[in-house]
Design an enzyme around this catalytic site. Structure first.
Site, short mmCIF file in Angstrom:
data_model
loop_
_atom_site.label_atom_id
_atom_site.label_comp_id
_atom_site.label_asym_id
_atom_site.label_seq_id
_atom_site.Cartn_x
_atom_site.Cartn_y
_atom_site.Cartn_z
N TYR A 1 -24.86 -0.77 5.67
CA TYR A 1 -23.84 -0.57 5.99
C TYR A 1 -23.79 0.27 7.76
O TYR A 1 -24.06 1.29 8.22
CB TYR A 1 -22.74 0.79 5.18
CG TYR A 1 -22.76 0.57 4.16
CD1 TYR A 1 -22.64 -0.65 3.48
CD2 TYR A 1 -22.29 1.86 3.02
CE1 TYR A 1 -21.99 -1.31 2.51
CE2 TYR A 1 -21.75 1.46 1.71
CZ TYR A 1 -22.00 -0.18 1.46
OH TYR A 1 -21.60 -0.78 -0.03
N1 LIG Z 1 -21.59 -2.78 -2.86
C1 LIG Z 1 -20.65 -3.52 -2.31
O1 LIG Z 1 -21.16 -4.77 -2.17
C2 LIG Z 1 -19.37 -2.93 -1.99
C3 LIG Z 1 -18.72 -4.03 -1.09
C4 LIG Z 1 -17.46 -3.90 -0.02
C5 LIG Z 1 -17.10 -1.83 -0.26
N2 LIG Z 1 -17.88 -0.70 -0.81
C6 LIG Z 1 -17.89 0.24 -1.37
O2 LIG Z 1 -16.75 0.27 -1.24
C7 LIG Z 1 -15.78 1.19 -0.12
C8 LIG Z 1 -14.33 0.34 -0.29
O3 LIG Z 1 -14.38 -0.30 -0.27
P1 LIG Z 1 -13.83 -0.95 1.47
O4 LIG Z 1 -13.75 -0.31 2.56
O5 LIG Z 1 -14.26 -2.94 1.32
O6 LIG Z 1 -12.64 -1.58 1.51
P2 LIG Z 1 -10.60 -0.45 0.66
O7 LIG Z 1 -11.01 0.46 0.11
O8 LIG Z 1 -10.58 -1.78 -0.45
O9 LIG Z 1 -10.66 -0.68 1.59
C9 LIG Z 1 -10.59 -0.21 3.04
C10 LIG Z 1 -9.57 -0.78 3.78
O10 LIG Z 1 -8.36 -0.57 3.63
C11 LIG Z 1 -7.43 0.74 4.96
N3 LIG Z 1 -6.80 1.80 4.13
C12 LIG Z 1 -7.65 2.24 3.65
N4 LIG Z 1 -6.25 3.58 3.26
C13 LIG Z 1 -5.32 2.91 3.23
C14 LIG Z 1 -4.01 4.00 3.08
N5 LIG Z 1 -3.79 3.80 2.56
N6 LIG Z 1 -3.38 2.84 3.48
C15 LIG Z 1 -2.80 1.51 4.66
N7 LIG Z 1 -4.54 1.72 5.04
C16 LIG Z 1 -6.20 1.76 4.39
C17 LIG Z 1 -8.83 1.07 5.85
O11 LIG Z 1 -8.27 1.35 7.30
P3 LIG Z 1 -8.29 2.40 7.66
O12 LIG Z 1 -9.99 2.83 7.66
O13 LIG Z 1 -7.65 2.49 8.98
O14 LIG Z 1 -7.37 3.76 7.47
C18 LIG Z 1 -9.72 -0.03 5.18
O15 LIG Z 1 -9.85 -1.59 6.48
C19 LIG Z 1 -17.07 0.71 1.24
O16 LIG Z 1 -16.90 2.18 1.56
C20 LIG Z 1 -17.82 0.49 0.61
O17 LIG Z 1 -18.93 2.17 0.17
C21 LIG Z 1 -19.15 -1.21 -1.87
#
Ligand SMILES: NC(=O)c1ccc[n+]([C@@H]2O[C@H](COP(=O)([O-])OP(=O)(O)OC[C@H]3O[C@@H](n4cnc5c(N)ncnc54)[C@H](OP(=O)(O)O)[C@@H]3O)[C@@H](O)[C@H]2O)c1
Length: 317
Positions: free
Chosen positions: A54
């Site tokens: 990351y």
């Molecule tokens: N193993 C893998 O392949 C893999 C792949 C992807 C992700 N991950 C893990 O999963 C975690 C989360 O996944 P992700 O970041 O892809 O997606 P997510 O958690 O589904 O969505 C994150 C996005 O949503 C926004 N957000 C979060 N809370 C919100 C709310 N209450 N209201 C409005 N917008 C909101 C965030 O923006 P803001 O920052 O502006 O709030 C960000 O743009 C990652 O941090 C990582 O640790 C793992």
């Protein structure tokens, strides 16, 4: 719902993903990232998900964790950090400077060239001797989970799961996790932001943001959220957790990411759905056709992966 238990410790119903703090075209400044992490701790999130992949070799989750635990050393014992290795690189723990030990060591994706039995027979003694706290797998098939579980206990399987990524409930992955007592860390539980009601189209993301090329669209959850008086994001997370209440499913812990103290507070709040509300959302999922895959083709190949079998491996010599 009772607290999930991981490594014999109770964890919050929802974890925290660190990816967006370092792996975006414009990561937040370190003090902002640290304030976000502190908000996660203060609102109960004691299961964090980070990785060397990351970000860049000089600034990724490990660097940020080091900065965080340098500032808040007392929080190190409170938090379980799951740290994926990359398939190609080992995790240089020196970056952490001894501020935190490995809680859960996870293979990021399945290495198709290495038998999962070999991976497990390498990690299991490390777990038994306390060098690592637990073992995680990511984006593996049910068959790989079943093979791995014959060698040692897997603590977590990290896979994408959300209102628009429901594959694990039909492809055997959730059932295999339930069978072996493995917690599912549901990544991208907010559909990478699309399910929050605040993003409408991929074109809204800035240039260089990987989500600009994610080919899906957002099903409407706004109606139910408004009626219930919660945010669509809270509904989306509660739905993921509620899947764990169903008979054949494992405990589901969503790990949403956010850079904002306010949104982190929102995501970690205790919003529960009634069975009727879960059914309503299930119906919404069924009636929407999700277009496009979870990843562009070249990355999709690594999802729900199978490792080579020992037999095939031995034949190769
Ligand atoms: N193993 C893998 O392949 C893999 C792949 C992807 C992700 N991950 C893990 O999963 C975690 C989360 O996944 P992700 O970041 O892809 O997606 P997510 O958690 O589904 O969505 C994150 C996005 O949503 C926004 N957000 C979060 N809370 C919100 C709310 N209450 N209201 C409005 N917008 C909101 C965030 O923006 P803001 O920052 O502006 O709030 C960000 O743009 C990652 O941090 C990582 O640790 C793992």
């Amino acid at each position: 719902m009772p607290s999930p238990t991981l490594l014999s410790r109770p964890i919050h119903h929802t974890g925290y993903g660190l990816m967006g703090l370092t792996w975006t075209p414009t990561p937040p400044e370190i003090p902002i990232a640290i304030a976000a992490m502190k908000a996660a701790v203060d609102n109960g999130a004691n299961f964090w998900n980070g990785g060397i992949i990351y970000g860049s070799p000089t600034y990724n989750s490990l660097h940020l964790l080091r900065a965080y635990f340098d500032k808040y050393p007392g929080d190190a014992a409170k938090i379980i950090v799951r740290r994926p290795s990359s398939r190609k690189k080992s995790t240089p723990l020196s970056i952490l400077g001894g501020t935190k030990s490995i809680d859960i060591y996870e293979t990021a994706r399945v290495d198709p060239t290495l038998p999962i039995e070999t991976v497990m027979s390498t990690l299991t003694p490390l777990k038994k001797s306390g060098k690592i706290g637990g073992i995680g797998l990511s984006e593996c098939s049910a068959a790989t989970i079943n093979r791995a579980a014959k060698v040692g206990q897997i603590d977590v399987v990290e896979v994408e799961a959300s209102l628009w990524s429901t594959e694990i409930f039909t492809n055997g992955v959730a059932a295999a996790c339930a069978q072996h007592g493995i917690i599912v860390a549901a990544y991208s539980p907010l559909g990478k932001g699309f399910l929050t009601g605040k993003v409408v189209a991929p074109s809204e993301f800035e240039e260089g943001d990987h989500r600009k090329h994610m080919p899906r669209f957002q099903p409407g959850v706004k109606g139910l959220a408004e009626r219930k008086g919660v945010q669509p994001s809270q509904l989306a997370l509660a739905w993921v957790r509620a899947q764990g209440r169903k008979g054949d499913n494992p405990v589901m812990v969503p790990i949403p990411g956010s850079t904002s103290v306010e949104r982190i507070r929102e995501n970690l709040a205790a919003v529960e759905l009634t069975d009727g509300e879960v059914e309503e959302l299930d119906a919404l999922v069924k009636e929407h056709t999700i277009t496009g895959g979870r990843y562009p083709e070249q990355f999709a190949k690594l999802c729900f992966g199978d490792s080579v079998t020992l037999e095939e491996w031995n034949k190769k010599g």
